[in-house]
Design a protein around this motif. Structure first.
Motif, mmCIF file in Angstrom:
data_model
loop_
_atom_site.group_PDB
_atom_site.id
_atom_site.type_symbol
_atom_site.label_atom_id
_atom_site.label_comp_id
_atom_site.label_asym_id
_atom_site.label_seq_id
_atom_site.Cartn_x
_atom_site.Cartn_y
_atom_site.Cartn_z
ATOM 1 N N PHE A 1 0.843 -1.189 0.000
ATOM 2 C CA PHE A 1 0.000 0.000 0.000
ATOM 3 C C PHE A 1 0.880 1.241 0.000
ATOM 4 C CE2 PHE A 1 -2.066 3.402 2.534
ATOM 5 C CZ PHE A 1 -3.073 3.721 1.626
ATOM 6 N N MET A 2 0.649 2.108 -1.005
ATOM 7 C CA MET A 2 1.420 3.349 -1.130
ATOM 8 C C MET A 2 0.522 4.541 -0.890
ATOM 9 S SD MET A 2 3.810 3.257 -4.492
ATOM 10 C CE MET A 2 4.283 4.987 -4.463
ATOM 11 N N ASP A 3 1.092 5.563 -0.280
ATOM 12 C CA ASP A 3 0.368 6.831 -0.164
ATOM 13 C C ASP A 3 1.398 7.956 -0.082
ATOM 14 O OD1 ASP A 3 -1.631 8.662 0.030
ATOM 15 O OD2 ASP A 3 -2.171 8.190 2.102
ATOM 16 N N GLY A 4 1.161 9.032 -0.780
ATOM 17 C CA GLY A 4 2.054 10.195 -0.726
ATOM 18 C C GLY A 4 3.495 9.891 -1.071
ATOM 19 N N GLY A 5 3.724 8.940 -1.972
ATOM 20 C CA GLY A 5 5.084 8.681 -2.438
ATOM 21 C C GLY A 5 5.915 7.798 -1.534
ATOM 22 N N VAL B 1 3.473 2.626 2.705
ATOM 23 C CA VAL B 1 2.942 2.771 4.055
ATOM 24 C C VAL B 1 2.861 1.410 4.751
ATOM 25 C CG1 VAL B 1 0.892 3.459 5.384
ATOM 26 C CG2 VAL B 1 1.634 4.813 3.412
ATOM 27 N N GLU B 2 2.493 0.411 3.977
ATOM 28 C CA GLU B 2 2.285 -0.898 4.582
ATOM 29 C C GLU B 2 2.452 -1.972 3.533
ATOM 30 O OE1 GLU B 2 -1.288 -0.927 6.816
ATOM 31 O OE2 GLU B 2 -1.021 -2.981 7.547
ATOM 32 N N VAL C 1 -2.694 -7.129 4.638
ATOM 33 C CA VAL C 1 -2.872 -5.731 4.246
ATOM 34 C C VAL C 1 -4.342 -5.409 3.966
ATOM 35 C CG1 VAL C 1 -2.265 -3.972 2.538
ATOM 36 C CG2 VAL C 1 -0.542 -5.581 3.356
ATOM 37 N N ILE C 2 -5.042 -6.320 3.294
ATOM 38 C CA ILE C 2 -6.410 -5.993 2.910
ATOM 39 C C ILE C 2 -7.417 -6.324 4.012
ATOM 40 C CG2 ILE C 2 -8.261 -6.453 1.241
ATOM 41 C CD1 ILE C 2 -6.132 -6.913 -0.863
ATOM 42 N N SER C 3 -7.190 -7.456 4.684
ATOM 43 C CA SER C 3 -8.184 -7.854 5.686
ATOM 44 C C SER C 3 -7.859 -7.349 7.080
ATOM 45 C CB SER C 3 -8.312 -9.383 5.716
ATOM 46 O OG SER C 3 -8.607 -9.861 4.433
ATOM 47 N N ARG D 1 -3.905 5.016 7.526
ATOM 48 C CA ARG D 1 -4.087 5.447 6.140
ATOM 49 C C ARG D 1 -4.553 4.284 5.271
ATOM 50 N NH1 ARG D 1 0.860 8.959 3.875
ATOM 51 N NH2 ARG D 1 2.141 7.954 5.453
ATOM 52 N N THR D 2 -4.042 3.090 5.560
ATOM 53 C CA THR D 2 -4.469 1.906 4.807
ATOM 54 C C THR D 2 -5.946 1.621 5.073
ATOM 55 O OG1 THR D 2 -2.268 1.071 5.329
ATOM 56 C CG2 THR D 2 -3.754 -0.423 4.178
#
Ligand SMILES: Nc1ncnc2c1ncn2[C@@H]1O[C@H](COP(=O)(O)OP(=O)(O)O)[C@@H](O)[C@H]1O
Ligand SMILES: [Mg+2]
Lengths: 263, 265
Positions: free
Chosen positions: B225-229, B232-233, B240-242, B248-249
């Motif tokens: 999982f990516m956020d803001g470059g 994140v996780e 990650v999904i469950s 943020r994730t």
């Protein structure tokens, strides 16, 4: 009495048509038909123009235009690629060339290559080479801009897809981008050929032998030798239309075809 | 940057498939889009990259095959150090297939020719061999019978499958997918995903940017999982999904998994 918008429009159209008819009638009445007939529509005396106006005049116009177009297309493609290059020097050279040759009258280019260059470098070029170079170099400037627009109209994703398959830049251009760009520029390119056809007449500034005459020069020659007034030019003009109108129709056909499908 | 310069030219041909990104940074002007990404994809592994629009997923993918030049960091891919100054980028790209959101098929070539053009021009295969490989790959994506169709005669989903066949025809060691189903009508998404699922089963190394959480859950060995470059996780799809641990994730997943939420990205 109130009129609807459609009624008003119809009345206005009728008034315009009326004015037009009156103006044409006045022109016809005011014209000295006898003089015009002798100096412009004097078809009785132009027999000697045939068949050479086809064999020499029309043929040379087509040959000169074709040669100019080939040089213009090659040069234009090179300039367009330079103009889109990431290397600034190439862009400057191309921009300088394009602005220069679009900014000066084509006639000056003919004079420069017909008289200036041979004088300056002590070479003597035959007429065909001069036309090819002069017409080609002017055409290259205009064609370059047309091609640049065409190349830029190919979506960016096409180049990325080609490059991501391992094609080098030149290969992607040759195999993927340029064929698509050519389809886009076919209509404007056809219009360039029409302009070139007419510009080939500028060769009149050079000293030509009779076998090198193209349509305009052939017509001018007829004016002085046949005593039929301007009639020979009328014939030459009609033959230009024989070339340019089909090209025009062709351009329109390309246009509607590319509007239907991208292929 | 220094370690790139100091590494020996030999380093450009290290034998190791898969992808390895270290300290990857990319800016557009003053806008830093990737802020030091470390990411590995092992040979045969399927990694799904998820994250909100604008988080840098496409940029990351495009740095892998150098459609974008990273400002800093190293990219190792298919045995090449892609960021090495002496690397033969075109040779490297042959090993890396890329599938775009907008398909980017060549409109002047039919489906078969789309799949043969790079084989003959880049790999110098004979036309006959290229045709054979192309036909086999079109069969593989279920479109062997449409080989002579042009892109504008194919549906979006069919075009995307041809695009996959085109990439596969180069025998890549790695496939990059950038939201391959985002531009498709819902009814054609399934066909494309099932082609990708089969590819994963056959052991293809894949890095997939997607919003299809069902696909990620089922196929991905790992989800990032990516956020803001930044990453994140990351972890298994299950983790990650469950059972995400980062706020943020959780926030992102709540939005994409909520069926009433309309995601315009
Ligand atoms: N060629 C570019 N020039 C300038 N900015 C860009 C370019 N490509 C992407 N960006 C910016 O980089 C950021 C990340 O974009 P992108 O990688 O496409 O994100 P994502 O794929 O996750 O939606 C966005 O803010 C976008 O505006
Ligand atoms: Mg994206």
């Amino acid at each position: 009495m109130a009129m609807t918008a459609t009624q008003r429009a119809r009345v206005s159209l009728n008034v315009q048509a009326g004015i037009f008819i009156v103006a044409v009638a006045a022109l016809i009445l005011a014209t000295d038909w006898e003089t015009i007939g002798a100096s412009v529509f004097n078809f009785g005396k132009i027999g000697p123009m045939f068949p050479d106006i086809f064999l020499v005049g029309l043929t040379n116009t087509l040959v000169y235009t074709f040669l100019g177009f080939i040089v213009g297309l090659s040069g234009g493609l090179l300039l367009a690629l330079m103009k889109l290059s990431s290397f600034p020097l190439y862009r400057w050279i191309a921009t300088g060339y394009i602005e220069f040759f679009r900014g000066i009258p084509a006639l000056l280019v003919f004079i420069a290559f017909g008289y200036g260059v041979p004088l300056a470098f002590g070479v003597s070029w035959n007429v065909t080479v001069v036309v090819m170079v002069s017409l080609g170099m002017v055409a290259a400037a205009y064609i370059a801009e047309t091609l640049r627009a065409g190349l830029q109209a190919v979506p960016k994703g096409q180049l990325e897809a080609a490059r991501s398959l391992g094609m080098p830049q030149w290969r992607a251009m040759v195999t993927i981008i340029i064929p698509q760009a050519f389809k886009i520029v076919l209509p404007p390119l056809t219009n360039e050929v029409i302009l070139l056809t007419k510009d080939s007449s500028l060769i009149y500034v050079l000293g030509l032998t009779a076998s090198q005459y193209e349509l305009t020069k052939f017509g001018r020659d007829g004016i002085s030798s046949l005593g039929a007034g301007l009639t020979p030019l009328l014939v030459a003009g009609a033959l230009y239309l024989v070339i340019t109108i089909p090209l025009s129709l062709l351009a329109r056909k390309f246009e509607s075809r590319s509007a239907r499908t991208k292929r | 940057m220094n370690d790139v310069v100091n590494s020996s030219p030999k380093a450009a041909h290290v034998q190791a498939a898969g992808v390895s990104l270290t300290g990857l940074r990319k800016s557009y002007g003053s806008n830093e889009v990737l802020k030091g990404i470390n990411l590995d994809v092992a040979p045969g592994e399927v990694v799904c990259l998820i994250g909100p629009s604008g988080s840098g997923k496409s940029t990351l993918l495009r740095c892998v095959n150098l459609l974008e030049q990273p400002n800093e960091g190293t990219v190792h891919v298919g045995g090449f150090e892609a960021t090495h100054p002496d690397v033969d980028i075109d040779r490297m790209r042959r090993k890396v297939g890329m599938v775009f959101q907008q398909f980017n098929l060549f409109p002047h070539l039919n489906a078969l020719q789309n799949c043969t053009v790079a084989q003959t021009k880049v790999l110098k295969r004979s036309q006959a061999e290229a045709d054979k490989v192309a036909q086999a790959n079109l069969d593989r994506v279920g479109l062997g019978h449409l080989a002579d169709r042009y892109p504008d005669q194919l549906s979006g989903g069919q075009q995307q499958r041809v695009a996959i066949a085109r990439a596969l025809s180069m025998d890549p060691e790695l496939m990059l997918f950038d939201e391959p189903t985002s531009a498709l009508d819902p009814e054609t998404v399934g066909d494309v995903l099932s082609v990708m699922r089969n590819l994963a089963k056959e052991g293809m190394t894949m890095l997939v940017v997607t919003h299809e959480m069902g696909f990620a859950r089922e196929v991905a060995d790992r989800v990032v999982f990516m956020d803001g470059g930044v990453v994140v996780e990351e972890g298994s799809a299950e983790q990650v999904i469950s059972a995400p641990t980062q706020d943020r994730t959780k926030e992102f997943l709540r939005r994409v998994l909520d069926p009433t939420h309309i995601d315009l990205s």
